[in-house]
Design an enzyme around this catalytic site. Structure first.
Site, PDB file in Angstrom:
ATOM      1  N   ARG A  31       0.830  -1.210   0.000  1.00 54.83           N
ATOM      2  CA  ARG A  31       0.000   0.000   0.000  1.00 54.83           C
ATOM      3  C   ARG A  31       0.862   1.257   0.000  1.00 54.83           C
ATOM      4  O   ARG A  31       0.526   2.259  -0.639  1.00 54.83           O
ATOM      5  CB  ARG A  31      -0.947  -0.033   1.214  1.00 54.83           C
ATOM      6  CG  ARG A  31      -1.895   1.140   1.288  1.00 54.83           C
ATOM      7  CD  ARG A  31      -3.009   0.902   2.315  1.00 54.83           C
ATOM      8  NE  ARG A  31      -3.774   2.117   2.533  1.00 54.83           N
ATOM      9  CZ  ARG A  31      -3.727   2.857   3.646  1.00 54.83           C
ATOM     10  NH1 ARG A  31      -2.964   2.495   4.677  1.00 54.83           N
ATOM     11  NH2 ARG A  31      -4.431   3.955   3.744  1.00 54.83           N
ATOM     12  N   HIS A  35       0.419   4.097  -2.833  1.00 53.15           N
ATOM     13  CA  HIS A  35       0.010   5.483  -2.545  1.00 53.15           C
ATOM     14  C   HIS A  35       1.088   6.491  -2.921  1.00 53.15           C
ATOM     15  O   HIS A  35       0.780   7.615  -3.307  1.00 53.15           O
ATOM     16  CB  HIS A  35      -0.387   5.637  -1.073  1.00 53.15           C
ATOM     17  CG  HIS A  35      -1.766   5.135  -0.782  1.00 53.15           C
ATOM     18  ND1 HIS A  35      -2.542   5.605   0.241  1.00 53.15           N
ATOM     19  CD2 HIS A  35      -2.513   4.193  -1.412  1.00 53.15           C
ATOM     20  CE1 HIS A  35      -3.717   4.975   0.245  1.00 53.15           C
ATOM     21  NE2 HIS A  35      -3.717   4.103  -0.741  1.00 53.15           N
ATOM     22  N   HIS A 159      -5.997  -6.281  -3.210  1.00 52.12           N
ATOM     23  CA  HIS A 159      -6.833  -6.450  -2.015  1.00 52.12           C
ATOM     24  C   HIS A 159      -7.009  -7.926  -1.659  1.00 52.12           C
ATOM     25  O   HIS A 159      -7.733  -8.248  -0.725  1.00 52.12           O
ATOM     26  CB  HIS A 159      -8.185  -5.741  -2.193  1.00 52.12           C
ATOM     27  CG  HIS A 159      -8.078  -4.238  -2.098  1.00 52.12           C
ATOM     28  ND1 HIS A 159      -9.092  -3.390  -2.458  1.00 52.12           N
ATOM     29  CD2 HIS A 159      -7.063  -3.445  -1.662  1.00 52.12           C
ATOM     30  CE1 HIS A 159      -8.711  -2.124  -2.260  1.00 52.12           C
ATOM     31  NE2 HIS A 159      -7.471  -2.136  -1.781  1.00 52.12           N
ATOM     32  N   TRP A 175     -10.305  -8.728   3.013  1.00 53.36           N
ATOM     33  CA  TRP A 175     -11.092  -9.068   1.829  1.00 53.36           C
ATOM     34  C   TRP A 175     -11.166 -10.586   1.610  1.00 53.36           C
ATOM     35  O   TRP A 175     -12.060 -11.069   0.940  1.00 53.36           O
ATOM     36  CB  TRP A 175     -10.481  -8.426   0.586  1.00 53.36           C
ATOM     37  CG  TRP A 175     -10.599  -6.936   0.510  1.00 53.36           C
ATOM     38  CD1 TRP A 175     -11.593  -6.230  -0.115  1.00 53.36           C
ATOM     39  CD2 TRP A 175      -9.693  -5.941   1.033  1.00 53.36           C
ATOM     40  NE1 TRP A 175     -11.352  -4.876  -0.003  1.00 53.36           N
ATOM     41  CE2 TRP A 175     -10.202  -4.674   0.687  1.00 53.36           C
ATOM     42  CE3 TRP A 175      -8.494  -5.999   1.753  1.00 53.36           C
ATOM     43  CZ2 TRP A 175      -9.562  -3.475   1.035  1.00 53.36           C
ATOM     44  CZ3 TRP A 175      -7.857  -4.809   2.110  1.00 53.36           C
ATOM     45  CH2 TRP A 175      -8.387  -3.569   1.751  1.00 53.36           C
ATOM     46  N   ASP A 220     -14.768  -1.725  -4.483  1.00 48.17           N
ATOM     47  CA  ASP A 220     -14.490  -3.097  -4.915  1.00 48.17           C
ATOM     48  C   ASP A 220     -15.721  -3.670  -5.609  1.00 48.17           C
ATOM     49  O   ASP A 220     -15.616  -4.331  -6.651  1.00 48.17           O
ATOM     50  CB  ASP A 220     -14.148  -3.992  -3.701  1.00 48.17           C
ATOM     51  CG  ASP A 220     -12.909  -3.566  -2.943  1.00 48.17           C
ATOM     52  OD1 ASP A 220     -11.870  -3.313  -3.600  1.00 48.17           O
ATOM     53  OD2 ASP A 220     -12.957  -3.472  -1.693  1.00 48.17           O
TER      54      ASP A 220
HETATM   55  C1  HEM Z   1      -5.924  -1.172   1.929  1.00 49.93           C
HETATM   56  C2  HEM Z   1      -8.926   1.583  -0.687  1.00 49.93           C
HETATM   57  C3  HEM Z   1      -6.595   0.265  -4.737  1.00 49.93           C
HETATM   58  C4  HEM Z   1      -3.411  -2.198  -2.077  1.00 49.93           C
HETATM   59  C5  HEM Z   1      -6.905  -0.289   1.568  1.00 49.93           C
HETATM   60  C6  HEM Z   1      -7.794   0.364   2.486  1.00 49.93           C
HETATM   61  C7  HEM Z   1      -8.647   1.125   1.758  1.00 49.93           C
HETATM   62  C8  HEM Z   1      -8.288   0.969   0.373  1.00 49.93           C
HETATM   63  C9  HEM Z   1      -9.800   1.984   2.280  1.00 49.93           C
HETATM   64  C10 HEM Z   1      -7.764   0.202   3.999  1.00 49.93           C
HETATM   65  C11 HEM Z   1      -6.660   1.055   4.645  1.00 49.93           C
HETATM   66  C12 HEM Z   1      -6.624   0.839   6.142  1.00 49.93           C
HETATM   67  O1  HEM Z   1      -7.655   1.053   6.793  1.00 49.93           O
HETATM   68  O2  HEM Z   1      -5.553   0.438   6.663  1.00 49.93           O
HETATM   69  C13 HEM Z   1      -8.588   1.404  -2.019  1.00 49.93           C
HETATM   70  C14 HEM Z   1      -9.329   1.971  -3.137  1.00 49.93           C
HETATM   71  C15 HEM Z   1      -8.678   1.575  -4.269  1.00 49.93           C
HETATM   72  C16 HEM Z   1      -7.539   0.784  -3.868  1.00 49.93           C
HETATM   73  C17 HEM Z   1     -10.571   2.831  -3.005  1.00 49.93           C
HETATM   74  C18 HEM Z   1      -9.016   1.831  -5.716  1.00 49.93           C
HETATM   75  C19 HEM Z   1     -10.248   2.037  -6.142  1.00 49.93           C
HETATM   76  C20 HEM Z   1      -5.459  -0.419  -4.349  1.00 49.93           C
HETATM   77  C21 HEM Z   1      -4.370  -0.758  -5.222  1.00 49.93           C
HETATM   78  C22 HEM Z   1      -3.459  -1.442  -4.463  1.00 49.93           C
HETATM   79  C23 HEM Z   1      -4.004  -1.532  -3.123  1.00 49.93           C
HETATM   80  C24 HEM Z   1      -4.268  -0.375  -6.701  1.00 49.93           C
HETATM   81  C25 HEM Z   1      -2.118  -2.003  -4.853  1.00 49.93           C
HETATM   82  C26 HEM Z   1      -1.734  -2.314  -6.076  1.00 49.93           C
HETATM   83  C27 HEM Z   1      -3.900  -2.230  -0.789  1.00 49.93           C
HETATM   84  C28 HEM Z   1      -3.365  -3.089   0.256  1.00 49.93           C
HETATM   85  C29 HEM Z   1      -4.101  -2.791   1.419  1.00 49.93           C
HETATM   86  C30 HEM Z   1      -5.057  -1.763   1.044  1.00 49.93           C
HETATM   87  C31 HEM Z   1      -2.264  -4.132   0.095  1.00 49.93           C
HETATM   88  C32 HEM Z   1      -3.942  -3.431   2.798  1.00 49.93           C
HETATM   89  C33 HEM Z   1      -3.060  -2.595   3.687  1.00 49.93           C
HETATM   90  C34 HEM Z   1      -2.856  -3.205   5.053  1.00 49.93           C
HETATM   91  O3  HEM Z   1      -3.239  -4.345   5.308  1.00 49.93           O
HETATM   92  O4  HEM Z   1      -2.258  -2.504   5.896  1.00 49.93           O
HETATM   93  N1  HEM Z   1      -7.221   0.102   0.282  1.00 49.93           N
HETATM   94  N2  HEM Z   1      -7.527   0.697  -2.503  1.00 49.93           N
HETATM   95  N3  HEM Z   1      -5.203  -0.885  -3.086  1.00 49.93           N
HETATM   96  N4  HEM Z   1      -4.932  -1.483  -0.292  1.00 49.93           N
HETATM   97 FE1  HEM Z   1      -6.262  -0.464  -1.401  1.00 49.93          FE
END
Ligand code: HEM
Ligand code: CA
Length: 270
Positions: A31, A35, A159, A175, A220
């Site tokens: 992440r 970002h 995710h 997820w 999602d």
């Molecule tokens: C976690 C939103 C796309 C990788 C999250 C979280 C949100 C989110 C709300 C939770 C953060 C937290 O509370 O710690 C989104 C949205 C996306 C998107 C709205 C696009 C529409 C992506 C993409 C990647 C990604 C493109 C990587 C290629 C991750 C990962 C986590 C995460 C690995 C888990 C982080 C953790 O466990 O600490 N995302 N995300 N996401 N996202 Fe996304």
């Protein structure tokens, strides 16, 4: 290929041991790299992607980056141990190692990203996607980043690992059932489960009716509601190898946005 001025094998081993000591670090490193790149605007060519600009204000304080101080701090000792690597390269390499560590594809690493000097180059707030929104918003963000629908779906397949934290995003939970594994299960769950609104969380998020332990964001869910996205969800749900190879290409592209003159690093084994 060209050898970088730091010990890639030693660095890789050290990243792996950080993750094995704390499995939740793996997804947070992915992440962080995402970002850092996600501030880009491919039309304006600004936003300082892949420059570790997120170390600085104002970007580190954007709501979308909440929680990312955890992986940034975890990597600090490695920046001290390998001072020749840029933060920008370190964040990307750590994400690649995390993906492979969790069972995902091996992504060929290129080095030479240049660190931002201060926060003057940070993109404006509001460029990262908002999980409460759906296809029009998701498509506009990923088009601005320079990605096709297919690449967008592949990327969001990340995710498959990690989870949401109330204290960071206001959302809660993983997820998939194996939050430390990296495969196409985000897509199989999305298609196979019966998704209903979770009444216990203030923000709108979905839960699987069968176990109520899994979650999906509105952003999602739009991947199966939008027919142009849905064909790729179906493709990746059926074909894990195809997901792995398309994800690897799209994530490499993401982590090279806005960079110049990167050099191929030699292959290093885990
Ligand atoms: C976690 C939103 C796309 C990788 C999250 C979280 C949100 C989110 C709300 C939770 C953060 C937290 O509370 O710690 C989104 C949205 C996306 C998107 C709205 C696009 C529409 C992506 C993409 C990647 C990604 C493109 C990587 C290629 C991750 C990962 C986590 C995460 C690995 C888990 C982080 C953790 O466990 O600490 N995302 N995300 N996401 N996202 Fe996304
Ligand atoms: Ca950046």
């Amino acid at each position: 290929t060209e050898n970088p001025p730091f010990d890639l094998q030693g660095l890789r081993d050290d990243i792996e041991s950080l993750i094995s000591d704390n499995l939740s670090l793996g997804p947070s490193l992915i992440r962080l790299a995402w970002h850092e790149a996600g501030s880009y605007d491919c039309f304006k060519k600004d936003g300082a992607p892949n420059s570790a600009s997120m170390r600085f204000k104002p970007e580190c304080a954007y709501a979308g980056n909440k929680g990312l101080e955890v992986p940034r701090k975890a990597l600090e000792p490695l920046k001290k141990k390998y001072p020749q690597i840029s933060y920008a390269d370190l964040w990307v390499y750590a994400a690649y190692v995390a993906i492979e560590y969790m069972g995902g594809p091996s992504i060929p690493f290129c080095w030479g990203r240049v660190d931002a000097k201060d926060g003057s180059v940070c993109g404006p707030d509001g460029r990262l996607p908002d999980g409460s929104q759906t296809q029009d918003h998701v498509r506009s963000v990923f088009t601005r980043l320079g990605f096709t629908d297919q690449e967008t779906v592949a990327l969001i397949g990340a995710h498959t690992c990690g989870e949401c934290h109330i204290k960071y995003s206001g959302y809660e939970g993983p997820w998939t059932h194996d939050k430390n594994g990296f495969d196409n299960s985000f897509f199989t769950q999305l298609l196979e489960e019966d998704w209903v609104v979770n009444p216990k969380i203030e923000k709108m998020q979905m839960m699987d009716r069968a176990t109520t332990r899994l979650m999906m964001l509105p952003s999602d869910m739009c991947l199966i509601l939008d027919p142009k996205y849905r064909r790729y969800v179906e493709l990746y749900a059926k074909d894990n190898d195809r997901f792995n190879s398309d994800f690897a290409k799209a994530f490499k592209k993401l982590t090279e946005l806005g960079t110049k003159n990167l050099r191929n690093a030699p292959a290093v084994s885990s």
